[in-house]
Scaffold this motif. Structure first.
Motif, PDB file in Angstrom:
ATOM      1  N   GLU A 169     -10.913   1.191   2.335  1.00 51.72           N
ATOM      2  CA  GLU A 169     -11.414   2.311   1.821  1.00 51.72           C
ATOM      3  C   GLU A 169     -12.094   3.061   3.057  1.00 51.72           C
ATOM      4  O   GLU A 169     -12.917   2.726   3.829  1.00 51.72           O
TER       5      GLU A 169
ATOM      6  N   ARG B 282     -11.624   3.242  -8.520  1.00 52.06           N
ATOM      7  CA  ARG B 282     -11.090   2.195  -8.099  1.00 52.06           C
ATOM      8  C   ARG B 282      -9.767   1.500  -8.784  1.00 52.06           C
ATOM      9  O   ARG B 282     -10.173   1.593 -10.187  1.00 52.06           O
TER      10      ARG B 282
ATOM     11  N   PRO C 200       0.851  -1.185   0.008  1.00 52.52           N
ATOM     12  CA  PRO C 200      -0.133  -0.023  -0.022  1.00 52.52           C
ATOM     13  C   PRO C 200       0.869   1.193   0.007  1.00 52.52           C
ATOM     14  O   PRO C 200       1.945   1.352   0.321  1.00 52.52           O
TER      15      PRO C 200
ATOM     16  N   HIS D  41      -4.484  -0.003  -1.397  1.00 49.48           N
ATOM     17  CA  HIS D  41      -4.494  -1.338  -1.960  1.00 49.48           C
ATOM     18  C   HIS D  41      -3.325  -2.178  -1.703  1.00 49.48           C
ATOM     19  O   HIS D  41      -2.261  -1.474  -1.611  1.00 49.48           O
ATOM     20  N   CYS D  42      -3.199  -3.399  -1.760  1.00 51.02           N
ATOM     21  CA  CYS D  42      -2.193  -4.132  -1.642  1.00 51.02           C
ATOM     22  C   CYS D  42      -2.515  -5.684  -2.212  1.00 51.02           C
ATOM     23  O   CYS D  42      -3.548  -5.843  -2.381  1.00 51.02           O
ATOM     24  N   THR D  43      -1.475  -6.185  -2.851  1.00 49.38           N
ATOM     25  CA  THR D  43      -1.497  -7.448  -3.610  1.00 49.38           C
ATOM     26  C   THR D  43      -0.769  -8.333  -2.640  1.00 49.38           C
ATOM     27  O   THR D  43       0.605  -8.142  -2.491  1.00 49.38           O
TER      28      THR D  43
ATOM     29  N   ARG E 263      -8.594   5.260  -0.733  1.00 50.02           N
ATOM     30  CA  ARG E 263      -8.495   3.664  -0.721  1.00 50.02           C
ATOM     31  C   ARG E 263      -7.132   3.280  -0.808  1.00 50.02           C
ATOM     32  O   ARG E 263      -6.254   3.845  -1.552  1.00 50.02           O
TER      33      ARG E 263
ATOM     34  N   SER F 174     -11.572  -7.928  -0.044  1.00 51.15           N
ATOM     35  CA  SER F 174     -10.355  -8.798  -0.487  1.00 51.15           C
ATOM     36  C   SER F 174     -11.006  -9.686  -1.702  1.00 51.15           C
ATOM     37  O   SER F 174     -11.963 -10.253  -1.697  1.00 51.15           O
TER      38      SER F 174
ATOM     39  N   THR G 158      -6.486  -3.724 -11.460  1.00 49.78           N
ATOM     40  CA  THR G 158      -5.225  -4.421 -11.389  1.00 49.78           C
ATOM     41  C   THR G 158      -5.744  -5.694 -12.509  1.00 49.78           C
ATOM     42  O   THR G 158      -6.588  -5.834 -13.055  1.00 49.78           O
TER      43      THR G 158
ATOM     44  N   VAL H  30      -6.164  -9.545  -3.983  1.00 51.15           N
ATOM     45  CA  VAL H  30      -6.154  -8.076  -3.820  1.00 51.15           C
ATOM     46  C   VAL H  30      -6.926  -7.439  -2.757  1.00 51.15           C
ATOM     47  O   VAL H  30      -8.074  -7.946  -2.640  1.00 51.15           O
ATOM     48  N   HIS H  31      -6.242  -6.734  -1.784  1.00 41.55           N
ATOM     49  CA  HIS H  31      -6.894  -6.472  -0.580  1.00 41.55           C
ATOM     50  C   HIS H  31      -6.888  -4.948  -0.396  1.00 41.55           C
ATOM     51  O   HIS H  31      -5.918  -4.115  -1.043  1.00 41.55           O
ATOM     52  N   SER H  32      -8.030  -4.217  -0.017  1.00 39.99           N
ATOM     53  CA  SER H  32      -8.300  -2.897  -0.044  1.00 39.99           C
ATOM     54  C   SER H  32      -8.821  -2.529   1.225  1.00 39.99           C
ATOM     55  O   SER H  32      -9.828  -3.046   1.692  1.00 39.99           O
TER      56      SER H  32
END
Length: 1581
Positions: free
Chosen positions: A235, A282, A180, A194-196, A192, A227, A285, A231-233
């Motif tokens: 907000e 958003r 993130p 985000h991370c993977t 938001r 999730s 990815t 991919v997790h976010s």
């Protein structure tokens, strides 16, 4: 072979060899020869094998070759160097031109391009050709090198992929592929992060804010965590200063944990900022969903189905409404349903429907196989949304009581041409006794005939079914059996064909394994070669019913169709016996039956083909026939955990060393019930399960069993009891932070309680503060380390004139909640205002339809002077600020008040202000809106005084939760003095008991129930109420037995005397003393006592009273410590009257033993004025007679009455004075007699007649007016007239003095008053008064005005008509109708003529006038007598004759017929003869009754019609007729008023005509004055 490629490979170019060039395929072949994916055999060996070529779409091959010169049997599995299976090798036999030479086109080209070939070509080509060839060779080499590099890379990627598919090599710690990043945003914008993340098992990702876990449910709408596809976010919606923090995302699995950090800085925009700024787009990815044409779909699943419960055989529908925004007309999302993460397809068991906005799944016929977690997945171009809920399916009722439930999940594991192995799962319910085994049934597809496959039940949950017909398809079902009976059949299995697996594989085609590898080979069968022995023979399954063998085919390839023989021998012997002697099997597996249980066997297999039978395989180890698979051990410790109000999470330790475990069954039981119910009817293969459908508030224990094919394990140990209630959570943040007081270095804060406390009481609050410098907040600091219980706290160690922000967190037993939003910025400076600060902590209690109670706490800052009162303001919640109004005009001293006169259903808000001497201070915070509404089930505090005199206040709450508590207070403050009050709580009821009630206890007592929607009530104990309660308490301490009735006396049958009273309630230990004149009397011959303790009736009976019984009677009662008594004094006249009545009753009893009078003789007057004497008699029989007497003279006898009870009557129709007397009825028979007397003399007769007069008076009609030719008449009709009736006529309220001009009279039932020659002086109100001995009855009429004028005019008209009628000319009588006379005789007829003036007389013959002559002499003498004489009658005299009389008042005629005969014949009619003088006489044949007959009415009518002035007369007749009709309509007899003689005659004639029968209707009456001369009378036939 393209048709054999699975669908998931057809869309990948990597698996499509069509795009490759011949050169690339050649490189692939070269690489395969040297790759580590090659089999253990050498590449050269593979090349030397005739006709063998290996090509792979993925660069993988299997080239394992037998070293023997014979063609080896190839294996069809491809393995890597670690012996991991990576694909199939599918042999392709010759038939393709490409493989006719054994080499591909690419390999042939390479052969041509070898060095030897180039050397030979150099001999015959020029140098130019050689140079050209080298150039082409270099280009091909470069191209092949590039393709080789690409191919090596791809192969390496696949190698890594397949390694990761191995679980051991796949598992690794989490890694952040994309971390993130930090953001700086404006206030009120969205952000938001985000991370993977990668890792195996899938990591669990948690987001933290300043090292505090973020909970989206605790802040609805603030945070959203998603999730998808690793991919997790996070907000954050509408950022504010409080969101400026360091955020951490943590990923953790069994291999380790890793975290990444990002910062969010929120800046405030100095100008105005639009609150509705668009949210950041958003991030999309590579692995996430992609929107088409710039449209992002938002999917919401609403109207969801919940946890559902069904029963086998029922139909269940699951549905959700799906809202997709934006809504495109033709766009349809992908809707899928899953059960236990397995995609469902439409079938006869499951129907799916999508209506465009609602997804529905219908389970048409529920079975336990349908139990599980159902998930709806809606996929759009922008992503997907899911919703899941569990469906439980209960067993259907057993057809036989005590029979087990049906098995489930019937499957066919192994299908051969001669047997199929059927497997199933055991049911959770055994019906109360152990399951003895299972029956397997089969049914051929296309029929409905079920055949049982096993004669004895099998306990193992797998069974090979034999006796099948090869090539036919079958379905199977299973039934469980115990000692009570057989269960219902299970759901049928999927159809399966009985055929050899090799044939089935060829029919189904070649399919790739899950790895996606297809390896195609080609071989040609070798003829005339006996196959070698099979290998790897082993016993794969052994039970006491059957043994299953499996082996691998021989290693040679290309052998002609190989089949197998199976042999067995008993262990420790060498006697081999072939099992399948008739037909060898094709498949490398076989099931053996009919083996002796407990014996050990060895097995071996031989291959055979057309060339012969090969060598046997190596025998297996000795196998003992019996169940190899053991029943699993019982699961370990069971731990239940609270989940929701109706569910509990149950987890347990798995069974140790369990083989082929199918799953677990969980059972639950309410503590103390010993009734166990299954929580799931389909085994679950996890060690954690949520048990739904439990009763809230009950305590449950749970136990678990493990299941495999061998059976069901023993139960685990019971878990600890757990109460079913919602699990607790940390509370939501407090809100509404305000400052109550501020000094130089500290501030007192107040806040409101969280809206959700997490299901547990709040244990305290933690306050944080931070300094704000130039609008930039600093770091948060803890204000208190120890939690504070109050919602107010003083924050110390602050700096003067500095600005601060505060936040508060609430804590309960689940932990500390997230902090509240930062408060407004407050300046720390000392308050110096004179008025007090704001009150705080406003609370609403006891909300009702028209009232509520408001509580508050006084301000912390009191100003210069102490607070001396409070003012409360109110307004409707939706009203503007100007609508605030005061509740009280006078300051309140207390910190609570009850607000009344509210409007039901209206929402209100309140605020409070404090005052001191300086004035009114700041207003408090406004309360939340509260409706004036009494909630359902609300109860009030009830005061009670028990039997021991203890006073208590009681309160009951019906909507309590398990954590609810009763909190009592006095004057809305905690009760600290427990010496005066004792609190007792049991279940849903609580009470406070006053230990020593006194003036100190006066006040308002209230009770609040926590963890409810505000259940509370109060009770005001005032001084007057306390006094009343103390009196009631005294009565209870020193009780008196309450009496429903005091001591009373009554007479019973036979004149017995009963003394009795009734107590409210007495126990079985109660006793009574009977006292007479202070002496206790007891049961004996004289006194009879009885005490009914059920009804509380106490009685004492005496047969009769004697003078010695005069005195005082007392009943003394005692029941424990309660006493009472009641007395009755019977002395003097009271006693004598009672004694007399007793004697009378005694005599009455004996009188009624025979015939007697129930009701004595009495009279009544009927509406028809008939007097009826009647009496009611009883106890009669046939022999009883009744004798009626008057003045001792018998008048009537009734014998043989024939009834037991009835009424005797004597009617007197027209009573008069002669009926006065003493009447008596005597009843007698052999049992005795009884007499009843009625005195109707003197006053008795007068009373009777008064009643008769009253009936007559009430029957009278209203007084009416009529006119006559003499004057005006007033009249009324009565139903009956009695000569004794006294009637008085009144004129203007004065009695009328009668004279010749004013007379009264009675005609029949008509009473009249005649006013002759009336004048205007006679006008006024007239009345007739009937005397009935009471008030009398008066009928009135007003003879004045128009009524008088109409009556007088009618009188004048009738008077003139009467004069004309009297004086008109008329033929009074004397003429017959027919005269029969002999020829030659003389005829003389004479009739009476009347009229004034004297009328003129004219005679007519046949309507022609005749005159007097010698033959016909006509005379009219004295003006009265007209004669008609024919001296000598001849035939010419026959005819119709008429006499016509006429004067000025009218004309009348008389007709007769003359018939002249020659003889004297009997004509059948009355004959009329004349004497010598010509007078008519009666003949000898004239009947006597005819001689008396008058003139016919017909003739009289004809005469009337001939009168010229008949209209006047007819009016008179019509009026008289109307009077008669009017009287008849009023229900009275027709009575004509008195008229003069002529009128009377006419009236009589009319009445006769009306009343005579039909045969006499022609008769009429002759005039009265006709008697002066003899007259002839006539009669027609």
């Amino acid at each position: 072979m393209s048709g054999s490629i699975p669908f998931y490979q057809k869309h990948h170019l990597h698996y499509d060899r069509g795009y490759r060039s011949k050169e690339t395929q050649s490189k692939v072949s070269q690489y395969q020869a040297s790759s580590r994916y090659s089999a253990s055999g050498s590449a050269s060996a593979a090349t030397r094998s005739r006709g063998l070529n290996v090509s792979s779409h993925s660069g993988l091959e299997e080239s394992r070759v037998s070293p023997s010169p014979k063609r080896a049997k190839p294996t069809y599995l491809a393995v890597d160097k670690d012996n991991q299976i990576i694909g199939y090798v599918v042999p392709i036999f010759r038939g393709s031109q490409e493989f006719a030479t054994g080499l591909s086109d690419t390999e042939e080209a390479r052969v041509r391009d070898t060095a030897a070939y180039m050397a030979r070509r150099d001999l015959f080509t020029s140098g130019l050709e050689m140079e050209r060839s080298e150039l082409i060779s270099r280009k091909e080499t470069m191209r092949e090198s590039a393709e080789r590099i690409t191919l090596n890379k791809r192969i390496h990627e696949h190698e890594e992929h397949f390694k990761r598919m191995n679980e051991d090599s796949l598992m690794h710690a989490p890694e952040f592929v994309i971390k993130p990043r930090s953001h700086t945003v404006w206030e009120k914008q969205c952000v938001r992060l985000h991370c993977t993340v990668s890792g195996w098992p899938d990591p669990r990702v948690v987001w933290y804010k300043n090292n505090v876990v973020l909970d989206p449910l605790a802040n609805p709408g603030k945070y959203k965590i998603e999730s998808r596809y690793s991919v997790h976010s996070l907000e954050i919606n509408k950022c504010d200063f409080d969101d400026t923090a360091q955020y951490r995302v943590s990923a953790m699995n069994s291999q380790g944990e890793l975290s990444a950090f990002a910062s969010v800085v929120v800046k405030r925009f100095k100008g105005e900022m639009d609150e509705f700024l668009p949210a950041p787009r958003r991030a999309i990815t590579e692995v996430g969903p992609v929107s088409e044409y710039g449209i992002t779909f938002q999917t919401h699943i609403v109207d969801k189905f919940g946890v559902s419960f069904g029963r086998e055989g029922e139909t269940m529908s699951l549905g959700c409404t799906v809202i997709i925004y934006p809504a495109l007309h033709r766009y349809q999302p992908e809707v899928e349903w899953y059960r236990d993460d397995v995609l469902l397809s439409p079938s006869k068991w499951t129907h799916m429907h999508w209506s465009g906005d609602r997804a529905t799944l219908t389970l048409t016929h529920l079975n336990k196989e349908d139990e599980g977690l159902y998930t709806l997945r809606v996929t759009t171009k922008s992503g997907y949304e899911t919703y899941s809920a569990y469906v439980f399916v209960r067993d259907a009722d057993a057809e036989v009581e005590g029979a087990p439930a049906a098995p489930l999940d019937v499957r066919c594991l192994d299908a051969n041409k001669d047997y199929i192995i059927v497997a199933w799962k055991q049911p959770a319910v055994d019906g109360g006794s152990s399951i003895l085994g299972y029956f397997v049934d089969r049914c051929e597809v296309g029929t409905t005939h079920w055949i049982q496959c096993n004669d004895t039940p099998v306990k193992f949950a797998r069974f090979p079914v034999t006796g099948l017909v090869e090539g036919r398809s079958y379905i199977f079902r299973v039934r469980a059996v115990n000692k009570s009976g057989i269960s219902r059949p299970s759901r049928v299995s999927e159809p399966v064909a009985a055929m050899d697996p090799a044939d089935r594989a060829r029919m189904r085609g070649t399919s790739a394994p899950w790895t996606g590898q297809i390896i195609v080979t080609e071989e040609e069968p070798a003829e005339g070669i006996v196959p070698s022995k099979p290998c790897d023979l082993q016993v794969t399954e052994a039970t006491k019913n059957y043994v299953v063998l499996s082996w691998k085919p021989p290693g040679e390839k290309g052998l002609e169709g190989v089949m197998y023989y199976v042999e067995k021998c008993v262990s420790d012997t060498d006697s081999w016996q072939r099992v399948n002697t008739e037909i060898p099997v094709k498949s490398p597996r076989f099931a053996l039956f009919d083996l002796a249980e407990g014996k050990a066997y060895r097995f071996r297999v031989r291959c055979c083909n057309s060339a012969g039978v090969g060598e046997p395989s190596d025998p297996t180890e000795a196998t003992t026939v019996g169940d190899k698979l053991d029943i699993p051990s019982a699961p370990g410790k069971v731990i239940p955990t609270r989940n929701t109000d109706t569910s509990v999470v149950v987890s347990w330790e798995a069974s140790c060393d369990a083989k082929e475990l199918v799953g677990y069954y969980i059972e639950g039981s309410i503590v103390g019930s010993n009734v166990w119910e299954p929580c799931n009817n389909k085994p679950v293969n996890v060690t954690r399960f949520i048990c739904h459908g439990l009763i809230t508030g009950e305590k449950y224990v749970f136990r678990v069993r493990a299941v495999n094919a061998a059976g069901i394990s023993q139960f685990s140990q019971e878990s600890e009891a757990v109460e079913v209630k919602a699990a607790i959570a940390s509370p939501t943040p407090p809100y509404g932070i305000t400052v109550l007081e501020c000094v130089r270095d500290s501030m007192v804060l107040a806040w409101k309680q969280p809206t959700f406390i997490g299901g547990a009481d709040i244990t305290g609050y933690f306050v944080d503060y931070r300094e704000v410098i130039d609008g930039v907040p600093g770091k948060w600091h803890e204000a208190n380390i120890k939690a504070v219980s109050e919602r107010a706290y003083r924050v110390s160690d602050l700096k003067e004139n500095k600005k601060y922000q505060f936040q508060v967190r609430a804590a309960n037993m689940a932990g500390v909640g997230i902090p509240s939003l930062p408060s407004n910025t407050f300046l720390c400076e000392e308050w110096t205002i004179a008025v007090p600060g704001p009150p705080h902590d406003l609370q609403i209690r006891e909300a009702r339809n028209d009232s509520l109670v408001l509580l508050w706490k006084p301000p912390v800052y009191q100003g210069r002077d102490p607070v001396n009162g409070f003012y409360v303001d109110i307004k409707e919640a939706d009203a503007p600020e100007e609508a605030w109004r005061g509740v009280n005009t006078k300051a309140l001293e207390k910190t609570y008040t009850k607000i009344k006169d509210l409007k039901e259903g209206e929402k209100y808000v309140f605020r409070v202000r404090a005052q001191n001497k300086a004035g009114v201070g700041k207003v408090s915070d406004v309360t939340e809106p509260v409706p004036a509404l009494t909630k359902p089930g609300t109860k009030e505090i009830v005061v009670d005084v028990d039997d021991d005199g203890v006073i208590s206040l009681n309160f009951e709450c019906g909507n309590m939760t398990p954590d609810s508590k009763f909190v009592w207070s006095k004057n809305y403050e905690d009760i600290t003095d427990t010496s005066r009050l004792t609190t007792e709580t049991k279940g849903t009821k609580s009470k406070v008991v006053f230990n020593r009630p006194g003036e100190e206890d006066i006040g308002v007592y209230s009770c609040l129930v926590t963890h409810t929607d505000g259940a509370s009530s109060s009770y005001t104990l005032s001084e007057e109420e306390l006094k009343r309660l103390l009196e009631v308490s005294h009565d209870h301490k020193f009780p008196i037995i309450p009496l429903k009735s005091d001591l009373a006396v009554e007479l019973l049958e036979k004149g017995r005397v009963r003394f009795w009273l009734q107590a409210e309630k007495m126990s079985n230990n109660g006793k009574v003393d009977y006292v007479f004149n202070n002496n206790v009397v007891s049961q004996g011959e004289k006194y009879k006592m009885n005490f009914d303790k059920n009804t509380g009736v106490i009685e004492m009976t005496l047969e009769s009273l004697t003078p010695a019984d005069e005195g005082t009677y007392t009943f003394q009662l005692q029941d424990g410590k309660a006493t009472n008594q009641s007395s009755l004094v019977l002395i003097g006249d009271v006693f004598k009257q009672l004694q007399k009545e007793s004697e009378f009753q005694r005599k009455e009893y004996f009188r009624k033993q025979g015939p007697h009078f129930i009701e004595y003789l009495s009279w009544e007057v009927t509406p028809e004025c008939c007097v009826v004497l009647k009496c009611k008699v009883g106890n009669m029989k046939k022999e009883t007679s009744a004798l009626w007497q008057k003045d001792r003279q018998q008048i009537k006898v009734d014998e043989h009455l024939g009834f037991a009870e009835g009424v005797l009557k004597l009617e007197i129709a027209q009573i008069s004075k002669k009926d006065a007397g003493v009447y008596e009825v005597i009843l007698k028979d052999d049992r005795g007699q009884d007499t009843s007397t009625l005195n109707l003399t003197d006053q008795g007769f007068k009373d009777l007649m008064n009643e008769v007069f009253s009936v007559i008076a009430n029957s009278s009609t209203p007084l009416k007016i009529t006119s006559t030719d003499e004057g005006i008449r007033l009249y009324t009709f009565v139903s009956y007239y009695n000569d004794l009736l006294q009637v008085t006529w009144h004129y203007k309220d004065s009695a009328i003095a009668f004279s010749d001009r004013i007379k009264s009279g009675v005609v029949g039932e008509q009473l009249w008053l005649q006013i002759t020659e009336p004048t205007e002086k006679d006008m006024g109100k007239y009345a007739i008064e009937f005397y009935d001995g009471k008030g009398g009855l008066r009928r009135t009429v007003d003879l004045s005005g128009q009524a008088f004028d109409d009556a007088f005019a009618e009188f004048q008209r009738l008077k003139a008509a009467a004069i004309a009628e009297r004086n008109r000319a008329r033929v009074a009588g004397g003429l017959p109708d027919v005269v029969t006379i002999q020829e030659g005789k003389a005829l003389n007829l004479t009739c009476n003529i009347s009229g004034n003036p004297v009328p003129e007389v004219t005679w007519l013959k046949n309507d022609k006038e005749i005159t007097s002559d010698e033959h016909c002499i006509l005379k009219f003498e004295s003006g009265k007598f007209a004669s008609f004489t024919i001296t000598g009658v001849n035939t010419s005299d026959s005819g119709k004759y008429s006499i016509l009389v006429k004067n000025k008042y009218g004309t009348e005629s008389g007709d007769f017929t003359v018939e002249v005969t020659e003889g004297t014949p009997d004509l059948g009619v009355t004959s009329y003869w004349t004497d010598e003088e010509g007078n008519v006489v009666f003949g000898s044949n004239t009947p006597k009754e005819k001689m008396k007959t008058t003139l016919t009415g017909t003739k009289m009518q004809k005469r009337k019609e001939s009168v010229s002035k008949a209209s006047t007369v007819k009016n008179v007749e019509d009026r008289e007729q109307g009077k008669k009709s009017e009287a008849q309509n009023e229900g009275d007899p027709a009575e004509v008023p008195a008229l003069d003689s002529d009128q009377t005659k006419e009236a009589k004639v009319d009445l006769i005509n009306q009343t005579l029968p039909v045969d006499q209707s022609e008769a009429s009456e002759q005039p009265a004055d006709s008697a002066e001369k003899p007259e002839a009378v006539a009669e027609t036939t």
